[in-house]
Design a protein around this motif. Structure first.
Motif, PDB file in Angstrom:
ATOM      1  N   PRO A  36       0.822  -1.206   0.000  1.00  0.00           N
ATOM      2  CA  PRO A  36       0.000   0.000   0.000  1.00  0.00           C
ATOM      3  C   PRO A  36       0.858   1.260   0.000  1.00  0.00           C
ATOM      4  O   PRO A  36       2.053   1.209   0.295  1.00  0.00           O
ATOM      5  CB  PRO A  36      -0.733  -0.121   1.339  1.00  0.00           C
ATOM      6  N   MET A  37       0.216   2.403  -0.294  1.00  0.00           N
ATOM      7  CA  MET A  37       0.880   3.698  -0.295  1.00  0.00           C
ATOM      8  C   MET A  37       0.085   4.698   0.526  1.00  0.00           C
ATOM      9  O   MET A  37      -1.132   4.565   0.674  1.00  0.00           O
ATOM     10  CB  MET A  37       1.019   4.231  -1.730  1.00  0.00           C
ATOM     11  N   PHE A  38       0.781   5.680   1.052  1.00  0.00           N
ATOM     12  CA  PHE A  38       0.115   6.811   1.700  1.00  0.00           C
ATOM     13  C   PHE A  38      -0.671   7.585   0.633  1.00  0.00           C
ATOM     14  O   PHE A  38      -0.165   7.778  -0.471  1.00  0.00           O
ATOM     15  CB  PHE A  38       1.186   7.728   2.326  1.00  0.00           C
ATOM     16  N   PRO A  39      -1.907   7.999   0.870  1.00  0.00           N
ATOM     17  CA  PRO A  39      -2.671   7.970   2.115  1.00  0.00           C
ATOM     18  C   PRO A  39      -3.717   6.859   2.184  1.00  0.00           C
ATOM     19  O   PRO A  39      -4.623   6.919   3.018  1.00  0.00           O
ATOM     20  CB  PRO A  39      -3.359   9.333   2.099  1.00  0.00           C
ATOM     21  N   VAL A  40      -3.638   5.855   1.321  1.00  0.00           N
ATOM     22  CA  VAL A  40      -4.653   4.789   1.277  1.00  0.00           C
ATOM     23  C   VAL A  40      -4.099   3.512   1.901  1.00  0.00           C
ATOM     24  O   VAL A  40      -4.359   2.405   1.434  1.00  0.00           O
ATOM     25  CB  VAL A  40      -5.118   4.538  -0.180  1.00  0.00           C
ATOM     26  N   HIS A  41      -3.372   3.668   2.985  1.00  0.00           N
ATOM     27  CA  HIS A  41      -2.636   2.573   3.603  1.00  0.00           C
ATOM     28  C   HIS A  41      -3.216   2.122   4.935  1.00  0.00           C
ATOM     29  O   HIS A  41      -2.738   1.145   5.516  1.00  0.00           O
ATOM     30  CB  HIS A  41      -1.211   3.037   3.892  1.00  0.00           C
ATOM     31  N   THR A  42      -4.221   2.807   5.458  1.00  0.00           N
ATOM     32  CA  THR A  42      -4.579   2.644   6.867  1.00  0.00           C
ATOM     33  C   THR A  42      -5.107   1.251   7.208  1.00  0.00           C
ATOM     34  O   THR A  42      -5.150   0.884   8.383  1.00  0.00           O
ATOM     35  CB  THR A  42      -5.621   3.697   7.286  1.00  0.00           C
ATOM     36  N   TRP A  43      -5.516   0.466   6.208  1.00  0.00           N
ATOM     37  CA  TRP A  43      -5.946  -0.902   6.473  1.00  0.00           C
ATOM     38  C   TRP A  43      -4.771  -1.795   6.867  1.00  0.00           C
ATOM     39  O   TRP A  43      -4.963  -2.820   7.543  1.00  0.00           O
ATOM     40  CB  TRP A  43      -6.616  -1.494   5.220  1.00  0.00           C
ATOM     41  N   LEU A  44      -3.549  -1.424   6.475  1.00  0.00           N
ATOM     42  CA  LEU A  44      -2.394  -2.313   6.607  1.00  0.00           C
ATOM     43  C   LEU A  44      -2.061  -2.629   8.067  1.00  0.00           C
ATOM     44  O   LEU A  44      -1.969  -3.805   8.451  1.00  0.00           O
ATOM     45  CB  LEU A  44      -1.180  -1.680   5.924  1.00  0.00           C
ATOM     46  N   ALA A  45      -1.859  -1.596   8.888  1.00  0.00           N
ATOM     47  CA  ALA A  45      -1.438  -1.827  10.269  1.00  0.00           C
ATOM     48  C   ALA A  45      -2.506  -2.579  11.056  1.00  0.00           C
ATOM     49  O   ALA A  45      -2.179  -3.466  11.863  1.00  0.00           O
ATOM     50  CB  ALA A  45      -1.106  -0.492  10.933  1.00  0.00           C
ATOM     51  N   ASP A  46      -3.777  -2.250  10.841  1.00  0.00           N
ATOM     52  CA  ASP A  46      -4.849  -2.960  11.543  1.00  0.00           C
ATOM     53  C   ASP A  46      -4.870  -4.435  11.168  1.00  0.00           C
ATOM     54  O   ASP A  46      -5.098  -5.308  12.016  1.00  0.00           O
ATOM     55  CB  ASP A  46      -6.204  -2.329  11.206  1.00  0.00           C
ATOM     56  N   THR A  47      -4.629  -4.714   9.897  1.00  0.00           N
ATOM     57  CA  THR A  47      -4.656  -6.093   9.430  1.00  0.00           C
ATOM     58  C   THR A  47      -3.505  -6.900  10.015  1.00  0.00           C
ATOM     59  O   THR A  47      -3.696  -8.008  10.540  1.00  0.00           O
ATOM     60  CB  THR A  47      -4.600  -6.129   7.897  1.00  0.00           C
ATOM     61  N   THR A  48      -2.300  -6.376   9.935  1.00  0.00           N
ATOM     62  CA  THR A  48      -1.143  -7.127  10.449  1.00  0.00           C
ATOM     63  C   THR A  48      -1.196  -7.261  11.970  1.00  0.00           C
ATOM     64  O   THR A  48      -0.664  -8.235  12.522  1.00  0.00           O
ATOM     65  CB  THR A  48       0.173  -6.460  10.037  1.00  0.00           C
ATOM     66  N   GLU A  49      -1.827  -6.309  12.647  1.00  0.00           N
ATOM     67  CA  GLU A  49      -1.943  -6.387  14.107  1.00  0.00           C
ATOM     68  C   GLU A  49      -2.872  -7.517  14.529  1.00  0.00           C
ATOM     69  O   GLU A  49      -2.605  -8.223  15.515  1.00  0.00           O
ATOM     70  CB  GLU A  49      -2.456  -5.058  14.661  1.00  0.00           C
ATOM     71  N   LYS A  50      -3.964  -7.735  13.803  1.00  0.00           N
ATOM     72  CA  LYS A  50      -4.981  -8.695  14.232  1.00  0.00           C
ATOM     73  C   LYS A  50      -4.841 -10.071  13.586  1.00  0.00           C
ATOM     74  O   LYS A  50      -5.290 -11.067  14.153  1.00  0.00           O
ATOM     75  CB  LYS A  50      -6.376  -8.134  13.916  1.00  0.00           C
ATOM     76  N   ALA A  51      -4.245 -10.159  12.403  1.00  0.00           N
ATOM     77  CA  ALA A  51      -4.117 -11.447  11.715  1.00  0.00           C
ATOM     78  C   ALA A  51      -2.995 -12.268  12.330  1.00  0.00           C
ATOM     79  O   ALA A  51      -2.161 -11.767  13.087  1.00  0.00           O
ATOM     80  CB  ALA A  51      -3.853 -11.212  10.229  1.00  0.00           C
ATOM     81  N   THR A  52      -2.959 -13.549  12.010  1.00  0.00           N
ATOM     82  CA  THR A  52      -1.839 -14.376  12.438  1.00  0.00           C
ATOM     83  C   THR A  52      -0.591 -13.948  11.661  1.00  0.00           C
ATOM     84  O   THR A  52      -0.697 -13.417  10.545  1.00  0.00           O
ATOM     85  CB  THR A  52      -2.102 -15.861  12.171  1.00  0.00           C
ATOM     86  N   PRO A  53       0.603 -14.175  12.217  1.00  0.00           N
ATOM     87  CA  PRO A  53       1.831 -13.838  11.465  1.00  0.00           C
ATOM     88  C   PRO A  53       1.897 -14.521  10.106  1.00  0.00           C
ATOM     89  O   PRO A  53       2.349 -13.918   9.130  1.00  0.00           O
ATOM     90  CB  PRO A  53       2.948 -14.302  12.408  1.00  0.00           C
ATOM     91  N   GLY A  54       1.446 -15.776  10.027  1.00  0.00           N
ATOM     92  CA  GLY A  54       1.466 -16.472   8.740  1.00  0.00           C
ATOM     93  C   GLY A  54       0.565 -15.811   7.721  1.00  0.00           C
ATOM     94  O   GLY A  54       0.923 -15.661   6.548  1.00  0.00           O
TER      95      GLY A  54
END
Length: 524
Positions: free
Chosen positions: A239-257
């Motif tokens: 993703p790129m700024f400013p349409v990136h905000t889904w990224l951190a939420d997804t990696t925080e809640k999903a499994t590492p795999g």
């Protein structure tokens, strides 16, 4: 006879996903791993070995599909596609081995205590992972724009279920946010896909063939609108700024795999699409958009690094580092130099390797501590030195340490950035300093300390053989391509030359003139 190599490559994990979905839970993981390894073998034997470097699009397949719209089932692989296919085929079995217990559920004994682990939900995890692999391979090999769009959107189905079905509390909301962003981008791309039909029909006959569209003369105004119609969804995916905000939420809640599958494979579709479709079909519009894209890439680089420094959640921190890294990739693409293009594609590969290792090692750590909070952990290296060492290697790769493969990528992009403008290069260099800060700060807080934190106990065991074996190929690749990137660059350089030619840029890269070389030789 039509070559079916790429169709078989896609069919193996797709059929494997269907089979795994109906298997007993205890067989899901071994069968899924066997299918992913078979896919890797076929990617090497069927795709890599017969591939001719610099030979353009190869192993092509084309069958008419929707004739009135000019749509075909068309596949092919060039240097860029080859590297993405291999990256996908390598990472999926690694994820399955490293995530062997991620989808397991606890058996609660009669006294209320947690008992042995059983593969209660592994069947779904493995099936969706294989489905995502199959669709990603289809994306990287599609040479019909309509077909690409279909599989581009279809990847959202397994991704949504992997995020929402497995991971930490709040994963459902993260999955919905991910889906909303991606669907919004998909709707924009749909408009551009329809626009391509109109443009090609007016030129003679409707077509979605990438080769024919790349050779077509498109009105400059229409080209700009079509470029935006593809670039925006690719920027969301990247993703790129400013349409990136889904990224951190997804990696925080999903499994590492799951995060590895999303960030290291699926998100590559964004930068892959910029190279294949934006630059390939709309070269003039790509040049027109360059100043704005470069600024957005630089903002992504700095913003991602700055925000990562302040994070307490380890998985969220890693997700934000990828925002910075994708900024480097986009910067390398849009400065339109041979070094920048080579660095961008090489970065796509190296980011996939290094960030996958960082996510997986972080997963090992969280599995042991029961928390992703950096502030809740310290003194890990006293109890698990192997885990601490591998975390440090992965972190230093993210920071671009010389001797590891990401350094080569960053160096090439930074050289091209200075060639574009001195201030662009200066911003890129600053990001390397910030990367060292967030990596070393995280390592110091988690791994060192005078005492062992409450979450880290002497009952811990260090990494098991399975866990070490899962990330060992990634360590080997980081070191090997750090000292000897030539095998990758041999594939990348002809691809970059072809892309620059399509855009109308003649850049042979820095070379020593033959006369100077002879003169230097004569002086000795």
């Amino acid at each position: 006879m039509t070559d079916l190599t790429l169709t078989l490559l896609i069919a193996v994990p797709l059929l494997g996903a269907i089979v795994v979905a109906f298997l007993p839970a205890t067989l899901a993981k071994p069968v899924g791993l066997a299918v992913s390894l078979l896919t890797l073998v076929w990617a090497v034997v069927g795709v890599l070995l017969p591939f001719e470097v610099g030979g353009g699009m190869q192993l092509t397949e084309e069958v008419p599909w929707i004739a009135p719209l000019g749509v075909s089932y068309a596949l092919g692989v060039d240097g860029l596609g080859l590297l993405m296919v291999l990256l996908t085929a390598v990472l999926v079995p690694i994820v399955l081995v490293a995530s062997w217990r991620d989808a397991d559920g606890d058996v609660v004994s009669a006294d209320g205590h947690s008992g042995a682990l059983v593969p209660s939900r592994a069947r779904g995890f493995v099936a969706w992972a294989l489905a995502l692999e199959a669709l990603s391979l289809a994306v990287f090999t599609a040479t019909d724009v309509f077909l690409f769009y279909i599989v581009f959107e279809a990847t959202l189905i397994p991704a949504y279920f992997l995020i929402g079905g497995f991971g930490r509390e709040g994963r459902g909301r993260a999955a919905v946010k991910f889906l909303v962003y991606q669907l919004a981008g998909g709707l924009i791309m749909l408009g551009a896909v329809i626009g391509l039909y109109v443009v090609s029909a007016r030129a003679g006959a409707p077509t979605y063939s990438l080769a024919e569209l790349s050779a077509m003369e498109i009105d400059p105004t229409a080209q700009k609108w079509l470029f935006l119609g593809f670039f925006i969804p690719f920027a969301i995916k990247a993703p790129m700024f400013p349409v990136h905000t889904w990224l951190a939420d997804t990696t925080e809640k999903a499994t590492p795999g799951t995060s590895v599958l999303l960030v290291c494979i699926l998100d590559k579709i964004g930068t892959f699409g910029m190279l294949r479709f934006c630059l390939g079909m709309f070269p003039e519009a790509s040049v027109w958009a360059t100043p704005v894209v470069v600024i957005l890439a630089l903002v992504s680089i700095i913003y991602g690094a700055l925000v990562a420094i302040g994070q307490d959640d380890l998985l969220r921190l890693i997700g934000l580092t990828s925002l910075s890294h994708f900024g480097f990739i986009v910067l390398g693409i849009f400065v339109f130099t041979s070094q920048g293009g080579a660095g961008a594609i090489l970065y796509m590969v190296n980011h996939g390797i290094g960030t996958a290792m960082l996510f997986l090692v972080a997963g090992y750590l969280i599995h042991r501590t029961g928390t992703a909070s950096i502030s809740a952990m310290h003194g890990v290296e006293k109890v698990a030195p192997v885990l601490a060492g591998l975390f440090l290697v992965a972190g230093l790769a993210a920071a671009g340490l010389p001797g590891l493969s990401t350094f080569v990528s960053e160096f090439l992009v930074i050289v091209s950035a200075f060639d574009y403008a001195w201030w662009a290069g200066a911003v890129a260099v600053l990001a390397i300093v910030l990367a060292a800060v967030y990596v070393l700060r995280a390592y110091q807080r988690i791994m060192t300390g005078p005492e062992v934190s409450a979450t880290v106990t002497s009952r811990w065991s260090d990494l098991s053989r399975r866990e070490v074996s899962a990330v060992a190929p990634l360590v080997l690749a980081l070191v090997l391509f750090g000292f000897y990137p030539a095998p990758l660059l041999d594939v990348i350089n002809p691809q970059v030359e072809q892309t620059l030619t399509q855009v109308g840029v003649n850049d042979d890269g820095p070379v020593v003139p033959a006369g100077d070389s002879e003169a230097q030789g004569g002086d000795h």
